[in-house]
Design an enzyme around this catalytic site. Sequence first.
Site, PDB file in Angstrom:
ATOM      1  N   LEU A  40       0.902  -1.342   0.014  1.00 23.74           N
ATOM      2  CA  LEU A  40       0.249  -0.086   0.029  1.00 23.74           C
ATOM      3  C   LEU A  40       0.889   1.339   0.069  1.00 23.74           C
ATOM      4  O   LEU A  40       1.555   1.413   0.926  1.00 23.74           O
ATOM      5  CB  LEU A  40      -0.976   0.040   1.344  1.00 23.74           C
ATOM      6  CG  LEU A  40      -1.445  -1.292   1.444  1.00 23.74           C
ATOM      7  CD1 LEU A  40      -2.378  -1.318   2.984  1.00 23.74           C
ATOM      8  CD2 LEU A  40      -2.734  -1.409   0.373  1.00 23.74           C
ATOM      9  N   ASP A  41       0.620   1.951  -1.078  1.00 22.91           N
ATOM     10  CA  ASP A  41       1.818   3.122  -1.288  1.00 22.91           C
ATOM     11  C   ASP A  41       1.487   4.176  -0.351  1.00 22.91           C
ATOM     12  O   ASP A  41       0.131   4.625  -0.231  1.00 22.91           O
ATOM     13  CB  ASP A  41       1.545   3.665  -2.797  1.00 22.91           C
ATOM     14  CG  ASP A  41       2.483   4.734  -2.881  1.00 22.91           C
ATOM     15  OD1 ASP A  41       3.914   4.459  -2.910  1.00 22.91           O
ATOM     16  OD2 ASP A  41       2.127   5.944  -3.122  1.00 22.91           O
ATOM     17  N   ALA A  42       2.385   4.729   0.386  1.00 21.50           N
ATOM     18  CA  ALA A  42       2.364   6.032   1.181  1.00 21.50           C
ATOM     19  C   ALA A  42       1.051   6.262   2.004  1.00 21.50           C
ATOM     20  O   ALA A  42       0.342   6.988   1.870  1.00 21.50           O
ATOM     21  CB  ALA A  42       2.616   6.935   0.234  1.00 21.50           C
TER      22      ALA A  42
ATOM     23  N   HIS B  92       0.699   7.287   4.780  1.00 19.76           N
ATOM     24  CA  HIS B  92       0.596   8.557   5.693  1.00 19.76           C
ATOM     25  C   HIS B  92      -0.239   9.474   5.016  1.00 19.76           C
ATOM     26  O   HIS B  92      -0.428  10.349   5.627  1.00 19.76           O
ATOM     27  CB  HIS B  92       1.931   8.914   6.052  1.00 19.76           C
ATOM     28  CG  HIS B  92       2.824   9.045   4.878  1.00 19.76           C
ATOM     29  ND1 HIS B  92       3.760   7.930   4.491  1.00 19.76           N
ATOM     30  CD2 HIS B  92       3.248   9.752   4.076  1.00 19.76           C
ATOM     31  CE1 HIS B  92       4.431   7.956   3.603  1.00 19.76           C
ATOM     32  NE2 HIS B  92       4.146   9.440   3.119  1.00 19.76           N
TER      33      HIS B  92
ATOM     34  N   GLU C 145       3.695   0.993   3.012  1.00 25.09           N
ATOM     35  CA  GLU C 145       4.677   2.192   3.131  1.00 25.09           C
ATOM     36  C   GLU C 145       4.177   3.222   3.900  1.00 25.09           C
ATOM     37  O   GLU C 145       3.242   3.762   3.622  1.00 25.09           O
ATOM     38  CB  GLU C 145       4.937   2.189   1.616  1.00 25.09           C
ATOM     39  CG  GLU C 145       6.193   3.634   1.510  1.00 25.09           C
ATOM     40  CD  GLU C 145       6.126   4.272   0.305  1.00 25.09           C
ATOM     41  OE1 GLU C 145       7.436   5.153  -0.125  1.00 25.09           O
ATOM     42  OE2 GLU C 145       5.226   4.548  -0.473  1.00 25.09           O
TER      43      GLU C 145
ATOM     44  N   PHE D 112      16.194   1.270   8.335  1.00 27.92           N
ATOM     45  CA  PHE D 112      17.147   0.417   8.030  1.00 27.92           C
ATOM     46  C   PHE D 112      17.961   0.738   6.740  1.00 27.92           C
ATOM     47  O   PHE D 112      19.304   0.563   6.711  1.00 27.92           O
ATOM     48  CB  PHE D 112      16.322  -0.818   7.620  1.00 27.92           C
ATOM     49  CG  PHE D 112      17.419  -1.946   7.509  1.00 27.92           C
ATOM     50  CD1 PHE D 112      18.102  -2.820   8.501  1.00 27.92           C
ATOM     51  CD2 PHE D 112      17.785  -2.528   6.036  1.00 27.92           C
ATOM     52  CE1 PHE D 112      18.922  -3.849   8.201  1.00 27.92           C
ATOM     53  CE2 PHE D 112      18.830  -3.431   5.579  1.00 27.92           C
ATOM     54  CZ  PHE D 112      19.321  -4.268   6.909  1.00 27.92           C
ATOM     55  N   HIS D 113      17.183   1.125   5.706  1.00 26.33           N
ATOM     56  CA  HIS D 113      17.957   1.621   4.320  1.00 26.33           C
ATOM     57  C   HIS D 113      18.876   2.689   4.617  1.00 26.33           C
ATOM     58  O   HIS D 113      19.993   2.563   4.404  1.00 26.33           O
ATOM     59  CB  HIS D 113      16.976   1.764   3.345  1.00 26.33           C
ATOM     60  CG  HIS D 113      17.540   2.540   2.176  1.00 26.33           C
ATOM     61  ND1 HIS D 113      18.028   3.957   2.093  1.00 26.33           N
ATOM     62  CD2 HIS D 113      18.239   1.951   1.028  1.00 26.33           C
ATOM     63  CE1 HIS D 113      18.594   4.280   1.046  1.00 26.33           C
ATOM     64  NE2 HIS D 113      18.664   3.288   0.441  1.00 26.33           N
TER      65      HIS D 113
ATOM     66  N   GLN E  67      14.719   4.922  -3.279  1.00 26.25           N
ATOM     67  CA  GLN E  67      16.053   5.242  -2.928  1.00 26.25           C
ATOM     68  C   GLN E  67      16.887   5.196  -3.991  1.00 26.25           C
ATOM     69  O   GLN E  67      17.880   6.088  -4.152  1.00 26.25           O
ATOM     70  CB  GLN E  67      16.550   4.291  -1.842  1.00 26.25           C
ATOM     71  CG  GLN E  67      15.454   4.074  -0.621  1.00 26.25           C
ATOM     72  CD  GLN E  67      15.434   5.539   0.028  1.00 26.25           C
ATOM     73  OE1 GLN E  67      15.835   6.596  -0.192  1.00 26.25           O
ATOM     74  NE2 GLN E  67      14.132   5.763   0.737  1.00 26.25           N
TER      75      GLN E  67
ATOM     76  N   ASN F 217      14.873   8.139  -6.966  1.00 23.04           N
ATOM     77  CA  ASN F 217      14.646   9.588  -6.565  1.00 23.04           C
ATOM     78  C   ASN F 217      15.903  10.185  -6.293  1.00 23.04           C
ATOM     79  O   ASN F 217      16.097  11.442  -5.522  1.00 23.04           O
ATOM     80  CB  ASN F 217      13.717   9.544  -5.381  1.00 23.04           C
ATOM     81  CG  ASN F 217      11.936   9.418  -5.616  1.00 23.04           C
ATOM     82  OD1 ASN F 217      11.913   9.502  -6.670  1.00 23.04           O
ATOM     83  ND2 ASN F 217      11.647   8.993  -4.857  1.00 23.04           N
TER      84      ASN F 217
END
Length: 586
Positions: free
Chosen positions: A254-256, A258, A292, A319-320, A389, A392
């Site tokens: 599920l994208d973004a 927030h 996400e 973590f990334h 990552q 973008n």
Amino acid sequence: MTAQAPARGPFDVWAPRPARLRLSVGDAIVDMRRGEDGWWTPASAVPDVPAEGLDYGYLIDDDETPRPDPRSRRQPVGVHGRSRTFDPGAFAWTDEGWTGRQLAGSVVYELHVGTFTPEGTFDAALGRLEHLRSIGVDLVEVMPVNAVNGTHNWGYDGVGWFAVHEPYGGPEAYQRFVDGCHAAGLGVIQDVVYNHLGPSGNYLPLFAPYLKEGSNTWGDLVNLDAEGSAQVRRLILDNVRMWLADYHVDGLRLDAVHALEDSSEVHLLEEMAIEVAALSAHQRRPLTLIAESDLNDPVLITPREAGGRGLDAQWSDDFHHAVHVALTRETEGYYADFEPLSALAKVCEKGFFHDGTHSSFRGRDHGVPIDTERMPTWRLVVCSQNHDQIGNRAVGDRITEKLDDDQLACAALLTLAGPFTPMLFQGEEWAASTPFQFFTSHPEPELGTATAEGRIAEFERMGWDPAVVPDPQDPATYERSKLDWSESERGRHAVLLGVYRELARLRRTLPDLTDPAFGSVSCTVEESTRVFTMRRGSLLVVVNFGDRPATVPVPASAGVLFATPSGADLADGTVTLPAHAGVLVG
């Protein structure tokens, strides 16, 4: 709670806004009748639908241009054309024995259909499934495939949530892809976007209040809690069900989330979790919802029984960021807080780095602690690279560009031997040299220009040279982003592919590597030498992030189970690591 919709006819449509609606179907124009609930239905007989489907659209008020169905299953000539009927039940599935793949213990692989193969289709992707099996992949996560404007796009500009992008092969090719993945023992996770609609081809507001006042980073807010929102929510929940039932998909990313603004008593995400759990029980296979989220709030992945939203997992960018900074020493922007190696240790032991701590990038405290005594580690999906990552960054460059083979192998070691659910991004397993750049193909010149100029302005603010930012609208930007599969057979690419295959074997062999208890993880750091250790039960991961050789004491009985390409020496209870190297002992 959103009520289950009554059965509707194939051409019925919710459209409370128009005063008049006509159905353009085949060569006929059929008047439609409005019900008290705002749903319209054909007022007279419609043509028979042939097996190959029938084109149709809606004439809104006095507009003579047919608009596509908000629930269109096919857009054969693009998002501005008429819809075409599609019968999902006509496909001859062969996965009757498929019992699914749980997320716990699994490895996820993110791919973009258009750039995963030279052909850029579902059918071509089927030819690469054995490769994915060879690196231990359990679940294939597909970037959005719903209908978007133009021929190629990342997928997040979608406007036809129910239609599968035609250049990839359309809906039947998607069914073949999922069926083929299941035959190969691989589950499928579909990336879906419910927080906004794309900038071109969104005709939904002509029909009904699908949007509400306000906007997020990507566009107008979807109406989840204002007048008419019950039907908007039902549209989303029916779309969720479509992927899981009609296309046999095993989970959704599920994208973004927030950016989903919802003040309802039961949040859309919780309602989604309720309905998916019911469908999972009926189908007797695990169905997974992965969010996400930029919130660093474990309420999303806390079971409903414990007062949470009930989603299964979420991405963890911390973590990334910690791994990226430890390897590259980049500290610009949101990377700044992750500069000390202790940040990586905290992420591995606690799940989030920002768990109520001050975020210098945001200028405020951010995040909520995870209850590490009760929360399993697999609920966090982590990576050292993903589409965001890489894509973008100004030129879409991978960490392959600046790291040596040992450092890349350390990224793999930390991801695959760490405590969380690992996700790989297409091509990382052989240190692909191809970038993954931001690309669009908007047919409208003004939209294409605005996209390119906005991209340049965004990176200029971040200190990048605007001259190096590729034009998203240039077809070469898309072509450059396609994987070169021949690389995997030679040089450093073959070396790194061997690393991923060996780590996949160990992950399947050693139970400590999939232990979901936070308590089984403990880390140490030495900031001056930049040596990091992570204990996983009886196993020990050691990474020398420094530029000089390092020695680390290990249990006298330990042996080397895995070492990065430069190797490691183990003698008399001490392991000696070259600069940038890593090792797994046990």
